[in-house]
Design a protein around this motif. Sequence first.
Motif, PDB file in Angstrom:
ATOM      1  N   HIS A  63       0.815  -1.224   0.000  1.00 25.87           N
ATOM      2  CA  HIS A  63       0.000   0.000   0.000  1.00 25.87           C
ATOM      3  C   HIS A  63       0.846   1.271   0.000  1.00 25.87           C
ATOM      4  O   HIS A  63       0.502   2.251  -0.672  1.00 25.87           O
ATOM      5  N   LEU A  64       1.956   1.273   0.714  1.00 25.95           N
ATOM      6  CA  LEU A  64       2.772   2.492   0.763  1.00 25.95           C
ATOM      7  C   LEU A  64       3.468   2.743  -0.569  1.00 25.95           C
ATOM      8  O   LEU A  64       3.558   3.891  -1.025  1.00 25.95           O
ATOM      9  N   GLU A  65       3.962   1.686  -1.209  1.00 24.49           N
ATOM     10  CA  GLU A  65       4.644   1.864  -2.491  1.00 24.49           C
ATOM     11  C   GLU A  65       3.700   2.438  -3.545  1.00 24.49           C
ATOM     12  O   GLU A  65       4.063   3.370  -4.288  1.00 24.49           O
ATOM     13  N   LEU A  66       2.483   1.890  -3.607  1.00 25.12           N
ATOM     14  CA  LEU A  66       1.532   2.390  -4.599  1.00 25.12           C
ATOM     15  C   LEU A  66       1.107   3.822  -4.293  1.00 25.12           C
ATOM     16  O   LEU A  66       1.006   4.650  -5.203  1.00 25.12           O
ATOM     17  N   ALA A  67       0.852   4.113  -3.028  1.00 26.17           N
ATOM     18  CA  ALA A  67       0.408   5.461  -2.662  1.00 26.17           C
ATOM     19  C   ALA A  67       1.483   6.493  -2.950  1.00 26.17           C
ATOM     20  O   ALA A  67       1.217   7.555  -3.529  1.00 26.17           O
ATOM     21  N   ARG A  68       2.727   6.193  -2.558  1.00 25.73           N
ATOM     22  CA  ARG A  68       3.814   7.144  -2.814  1.00 25.73           C
ATOM     23  C   ARG A  68       4.015   7.353  -4.310  1.00 25.73           C
ATOM     24  O   ARG A  68       4.223   8.475  -4.786  1.00 25.73           O
ATOM     25  N   GLY A  69       3.940   6.261  -5.082  1.00 21.48           N
ATOM     26  CA  GLY A  69       4.126   6.367  -6.517  1.00 21.48           C
ATOM     27  C   GLY A  69       3.045   7.205  -7.174  1.00 21.48           C
ATOM     28  O   GLY A  69       3.326   8.021  -8.064  1.00 21.48           O
ATOM     29  N   ALA A  70       1.806   7.020  -6.748  1.00 22.96           N
ATOM     30  CA  ALA A  70       0.701   7.770  -7.345  1.00 22.96           C
ATOM     31  C   ALA A  70       0.801   9.258  -7.040  1.00 22.96           C
ATOM     32  O   ALA A  70       0.533  10.098  -7.905  1.00 22.96           O
ATOM     33  N   VAL A  71       1.183   9.595  -5.818  1.00 24.92           N
ATOM     34  CA  VAL A  71       1.336  11.003  -5.472  1.00 24.92           C
ATOM     35  C   VAL A  71       2.495  11.612  -6.243  1.00 24.92           C
ATOM     36  O   VAL A  71       2.407  12.735  -6.754  1.00 24.92           O
ATOM     37  N   ALA A  72       3.585  10.873  -6.375  1.00 25.42           N
ATOM     38  CA  ALA A  72       4.713  11.362  -7.173  1.00 25.42           C
ATOM     39  C   ALA A  72       4.315  11.557  -8.627  1.00 25.42           C
ATOM     40  O   ALA A  72       4.831  12.448  -9.314  1.00 25.42           O
ATOM     41  N   ALA A  73       3.370  10.739  -9.108  1.00 23.97           N
ATOM     42  CA  ALA A  73       2.905  10.840 -10.491  1.00 23.97           C
ATOM     43  C   ALA A  73       1.922  11.986 -10.689  1.00 23.97           C
ATOM     44  O   ALA A  73       1.568  12.294 -11.823  1.00 23.97           O
ATOM     45  N   GLY A  74       1.468  12.601  -9.579  1.00 15.73           N
ATOM     46  CA  GLY A  74       0.657  13.798  -9.711  1.00 15.73           C
ATOM     47  C   GLY A  74      -0.808  13.683  -9.377  1.00 15.73           C
ATOM     48  O   GLY A  74      -1.590  14.573  -9.740  1.00 15.73           O
ATOM     49  N   CYS A  75      -1.244  12.622  -8.707  1.00 16.13           N
ATOM     50  CA  CYS A  75      -2.670  12.521  -8.390  1.00 16.13           C
ATOM     51  C   CYS A  75      -3.090  13.669  -7.472  1.00 16.13           C
ATOM     52  O   CYS A  75      -2.284  14.243  -6.742  1.00 16.13           O
ATOM     53  N   ASP A  76      -4.376  14.003  -7.516  1.00  9.61           N
ATOM     54  CA  ASP A  76      -4.901  15.151  -6.783  1.00  9.61           C
ATOM     55  C   ASP A  76      -5.504  14.771  -5.435  1.00  9.61           C
ATOM     56  O   ASP A  76      -5.683  15.634  -4.570  1.00  9.61           O
ATOM     57  N   ALA A  77      -5.838  13.509  -5.266  1.00  5.41           N
ATOM     58  CA  ALA A  77      -6.414  13.029  -4.007  1.00  5.41           C
ATOM     59  C   ALA A  77      -6.101  11.545  -3.871  1.00  5.41           C
ATOM     60  O   ALA A  77      -5.834  10.856  -4.863  1.00  5.41           O
ATOM     61  N   VAL A  78      -6.157  11.066  -2.637  1.00  8.26           N
ATOM     62  CA  VAL A  78      -5.869   9.657  -2.343  1.00  8.26           C
ATOM     63  C   VAL A  78      -7.085   9.057  -1.644  1.00  8.26           C
ATOM     64  O   VAL A  78      -7.607   9.632  -0.685  1.00  8.26           O
ATOM     65  N   PHE A  79      -7.536   7.919  -2.140  1.00  5.47           N
ATOM     66  CA  PHE A  79      -8.697   7.210  -1.609  1.00  5.47           C
ATOM     67  C   PHE A  79      -8.199   5.991  -0.830  1.00  5.47           C
ATOM     68  O   PHE A  79      -7.449   5.180  -1.371  1.00  5.47           O
TER      69      PHE A  79
END
Length: 282
Positions: free
Chosen positions: A221-237
């Motif tokens: 979960h941490l790897e995917l979340a960090r990667g998505a935020v680094a990729a520019g997502c606007d919110a995390v679910f």
Amino acid sequence: MSERPSTVTLARGLVVGRGQRLAFIAGPCVIESEEHALRMATLLKGIAGELGFPLLFKASFDKANRSSLSSYRGPGLADGLAALAEIRRATGLPVLTDVHEPAQAEAAAEVVDVLQVPAFLCRQTDLLLACGRTGKPVNVKKGQFMAPHDMGNVVEKVHSTGNRKVTVTERGSSFGYNNLVVDLRSIAIMRGFAPVVFDVTHSLQLPGGLGHATGGAKEFHLELARGAVAAGCDAVFVEVHDDPPKALSDAPTQLSPEEFRTLVVQTLAVRAALDATVHRKT
């Protein structure tokens, strides 16, 4: 196609999109009881206040896409919306819930701040139009079977109602049987249509992997979340439960409050580093 908004107001004071703070959508997968959902909302509000991030509470009154007929679905429309109304009143948090049928959209819109279209239903035109016509913000999850660029047509369906308040959610793509993979390019692609949410919980799923239910690979979960935020997502679910192994839905992938807190700290740090790099370049 018409010009797409780069920001969307999900609730008073909660705006997602380019130039906005990283927001979080969090709560248990399904309403197990009004008391439990209210307890989770209060707990999550405390974490948001402590760490200083915008929070939208989520919980479903019905989970219509369960693997097995015997799986717990939730309290149903009437009791579920009553519970969400009380949570919204008691905590002051904006609230999001799923709708599965066009007839549910108007009733849900009278109670919650954001309507969510589940991934399996993201191409259901009547459902998208019904949600759009309520005037409430609509979060559409990208189907596991959908290419990210095809979500532009989904956004246009909602926009056709005159409702421009649309966000889209990346939640993984089917990768053979009983597995998902996340293509982080999809975040950049879909941000061309609307602000993008990254769904940590459902990207970890192993659909039908338990035979009678969906499994998961929560350890990533941490790897995917960090990667998505680094990729520019606007919110995390993120789905959060105070006792994940005993959760009545999505037990293999729900996070504990402590795991959620760690995820927030790390993803906010990634966003801060990204923002600092962008500012240095400009």
